[in-house]
Design a protein around this motif. Sequence first.
Motif, PDB file in Angstrom:
ATOM      1  N   PRO A  90       0.905  -1.016  -0.318  1.00 32.82           N
ATOM      2  CA  PRO A  90      -0.074   0.242  -0.269  1.00 32.82           C
ATOM      3  C   PRO A  90       1.289   0.945  -0.016  1.00 32.82           C
ATOM      4  CG  PRO A  90      -1.091  -1.330   1.546  1.00 32.82           C
ATOM      5  CD  PRO A  90       0.804  -1.898   1.098  1.00 32.82           C
ATOM      6  N   SER A  91       0.401   1.865  -0.959  1.00 33.56           N
ATOM      7  CA  SER A  91       1.280   3.438  -0.945  1.00 33.56           C
ATOM      8  C   SER A  91       0.150   4.358  -1.003  1.00 33.56           C
ATOM      9  CB  SER A  91       2.510   3.726  -2.108  1.00 33.56           C
ATOM     10  OG  SER A  91       1.989   3.026  -3.088  1.00 33.56           O
ATOM     11  N   SER A  92       0.649   5.271  -0.446  1.00 32.22           N
ATOM     12  CA  SER A  92      -0.595   6.757  -1.345  1.00 32.22           C
ATOM     13  C   SER A  92      -0.581   6.951  -2.902  1.00 32.22           C
ATOM     14  CB  SER A  92      -0.278   7.446   0.081  1.00 32.22           C
ATOM     15  OG  SER A  92      -0.488   7.797   1.283  1.00 32.22           O
ATOM     16  N   TYR A  93      -1.754   7.847  -3.514  1.00 38.56           N
ATOM     17  CA  TYR A  93      -1.840   7.903  -4.590  1.00 38.56           C
ATOM     18  C   TYR A  93      -1.580   9.847  -4.334  1.00 38.56           C
ATOM     19  CZ  TYR A  93      -3.209  10.711  -9.235  1.00 38.56           C
ATOM     20  OH  TYR A  93      -2.728  11.712 -10.311  1.00 38.56           O
ATOM     21  N   ARG A 148     -15.320  -2.888  -6.334  1.00 38.33           N
ATOM     22  CA  ARG A 148     -15.977  -2.460  -5.330  1.00 38.33           C
ATOM     23  C   ARG A 148     -16.655  -3.802  -4.814  1.00 38.33           C
ATOM     24  NH1 ARG A 148     -18.644  -0.148  -9.531  1.00 38.33           N
ATOM     25  NH2 ARG A 148     -20.535  -1.498  -9.633  1.00 38.33           N
ATOM     26  N   GLY A 149     -16.999  -4.834  -5.512  1.00 40.48           N
ATOM     27  CA  GLY A 149     -16.703  -6.067  -4.157  1.00 40.48           C
ATOM     28  C   GLY A 149     -16.369  -6.487  -3.817  1.00 40.48           C
ATOM     29  N   LEU A 150     -14.810  -6.404  -3.692  1.00 42.38           N
ATOM     30  CA  LEU A 150     -13.729  -7.174  -2.644  1.00 42.38           C
ATOM     31  C   LEU A 150     -14.114  -5.573  -1.487  1.00 42.38           C
ATOM     32  CD1 LEU A 150     -11.246  -8.161  -2.623  1.00 42.38           C
ATOM     33  CD2 LEU A 150      -9.862  -6.329  -3.304  1.00 42.38           C
ATOM     34  N   PHE A 151     -14.206  -4.936  -1.639  1.00 39.35           N
ATOM     35  CA  PHE A 151     -14.686  -3.955  -0.539  1.00 39.35           C
ATOM     36  C   PHE A 151     -16.238  -3.534  -0.198  1.00 39.35           C
ATOM     37  CE2 PHE A 151      -9.959  -2.977  -1.929  1.00 39.35           C
ATOM     38  CZ  PHE A 151      -9.122  -3.330  -1.221  1.00 39.35           C
ATOM     39  N   ALA A 211     -21.103   4.054   1.348  1.00 35.36           N
ATOM     40  CA  ALA A 211     -20.761   2.768   1.765  1.00 35.36           C
ATOM     41  C   ALA A 211     -18.952   3.597   1.307  1.00 35.36           C
ATOM     42  CB  ALA A 211     -20.415   1.336   0.511  1.00 35.36           C
ATOM     43  N   LEU A 212     -18.913   4.050   0.184  1.00 38.58           N
ATOM     44  CA  LEU A 212     -17.232   4.619   0.083  1.00 38.58           C
ATOM     45  C   LEU A 212     -17.014   5.447   0.544  1.00 38.58           C
ATOM     46  CD1 LEU A 212     -14.944   4.881  -1.621  1.00 38.58           C
ATOM     47  CD2 LEU A 212     -16.567   6.735  -3.326  1.00 38.58           C
ATOM     48  N   LYS A 213     -17.445   6.385   1.085  1.00 39.46           N
ATOM     49  CA  LYS A 213     -17.720   7.241   2.755  1.00 39.46           C
ATOM     50  C   LYS A 213     -17.215   6.930   3.769  1.00 39.46           C
ATOM     51  CE  LYS A 213     -20.274  11.268   3.850  1.00 39.46           C
ATOM     52  NZ  LYS A 213     -21.308  11.711   3.590  1.00 39.46           N
ATOM     53  N   LYS A 214     -17.677   5.064   3.956  1.00 37.93           N
ATOM     54  CA  LYS A 214     -17.373   4.610   5.149  1.00 37.93           C
ATOM     55  C   LYS A 214     -16.014   4.052   4.980  1.00 37.93           C
ATOM     56  CE  LYS A 214     -21.938   3.852   6.420  1.00 37.93           C
ATOM     57  NZ  LYS A 214     -23.393   2.979   6.590  1.00 37.93           N
ATOM     58  N   LEU A 215     -15.908   3.407   4.457  1.00 35.52           N
ATOM     59  CA  LEU A 215     -14.864   3.070   3.924  1.00 35.52           C
ATOM     60  C   LEU A 215     -13.622   3.795   3.720  1.00 35.52           C
ATOM     61  CD1 LEU A 215     -13.193  -0.051   2.788  1.00 35.52           C
ATOM     62  CD2 LEU A 215     -13.069   1.594   0.043  1.00 35.52           C
ATOM     63  N   SER A 233     -12.955   5.168   7.851  1.00 31.17           N
ATOM     64  CA  SER A 233     -12.722   3.759   8.271  1.00 31.17           C
ATOM     65  C   SER A 233     -11.033   3.728   8.444  1.00 31.17           C
ATOM     66  CB  SER A 233     -13.287   2.408   8.507  1.00 31.17           C
ATOM     67  OG  SER A 233     -12.923   2.062   6.764  1.00 31.17           O
ATOM     68  N   ASN A 234     -10.143   3.963   7.801  1.00 34.60           N
ATOM     69  CA  ASN A 234      -9.058   3.761   6.443  1.00 34.60           C
ATOM     70  C   ASN A 234      -8.127   4.907   6.148  1.00 34.60           C
ATOM     71  OD1 ASN A 234      -8.750   1.000   5.907  1.00 34.60           O
ATOM     72  ND2 ASN A 234     -10.777   1.133   4.195  1.00 34.60           N
ATOM     73  N   ASP A 235      -8.674   6.233   6.235  1.00 35.08           N
ATOM     74  CA  ASP A 235      -8.197   6.576   6.246  1.00 35.08           C
ATOM     75  C   ASP A 235      -7.985   7.660   4.766  1.00 35.08           C
ATOM     76  OD1 ASP A 235      -7.587   9.616   6.947  1.00 35.08           O
ATOM     77  OD2 ASP A 235      -5.507   8.844   7.094  1.00 35.08           O
ATOM     78  N   SER A 236      -8.335   6.397   3.630  1.00 40.67           N
ATOM     79  CA  SER A 236      -8.301   6.521   2.454  1.00 40.67           C
ATOM     80  C   SER A 236      -8.928   5.549   1.845  1.00 40.67           C
ATOM     81  CB  SER A 236      -6.369   6.365   2.168  1.00 40.67           C
ATOM     82  OG  SER A 236      -5.771   5.101   2.644  1.00 40.67           O
TER      83      SER A 236
END
Length: 148
Positions: free
Chosen positions: A10-13, A74-77, A84-88, A91-94
């Motif tokens: 994992p690396s930030s864009y 989307r299926g994986l997460f 749901a995208l906002k919650k992801l 919860s992950n900060d990214s």
Amino acid sequence: MNDDLRPTDPSSYRQPAPTDKDWSGTAAADYNLNVGTRDLYATAGLDRKQWTILGIDVNSYYGHSDISVYALDRGLFGVDDHEALKKLTESNDSVPVTRFHIPWESGIDAFVDEHFKSFNVYLTTNSMVGMKLQVTGEKEIKELPDAE
């Protein structure tokens, strides 16, 4: 289609920063939904039911074009809507995305023309970061001077 997908650490864009180059700014684009134009998902080989494109990288240097899209599986997460995208993200900060490099040899102009109805880039010299420009005149250049 994405059988060759390989996980990475994992690396930030990393978005361009004012210290990266001599010029920096913003960009905006609108999809081209006209008949006969390319769909960005189809160009990247992505199934819209599985993937959501969240970012695009368009680079040009020394006559070479480098284009990538960043997409969320989307299926994986378990992301099926914007909430749901906002919650992801919270919860992950990214948002975990996969980079898909698009082998586009026809240049950026052709890529933009085939995928977007408008594509705007606004750059200012880095010495102007945080300052506004006020247009007080305008002149059309009729002919480009010869390169030196």
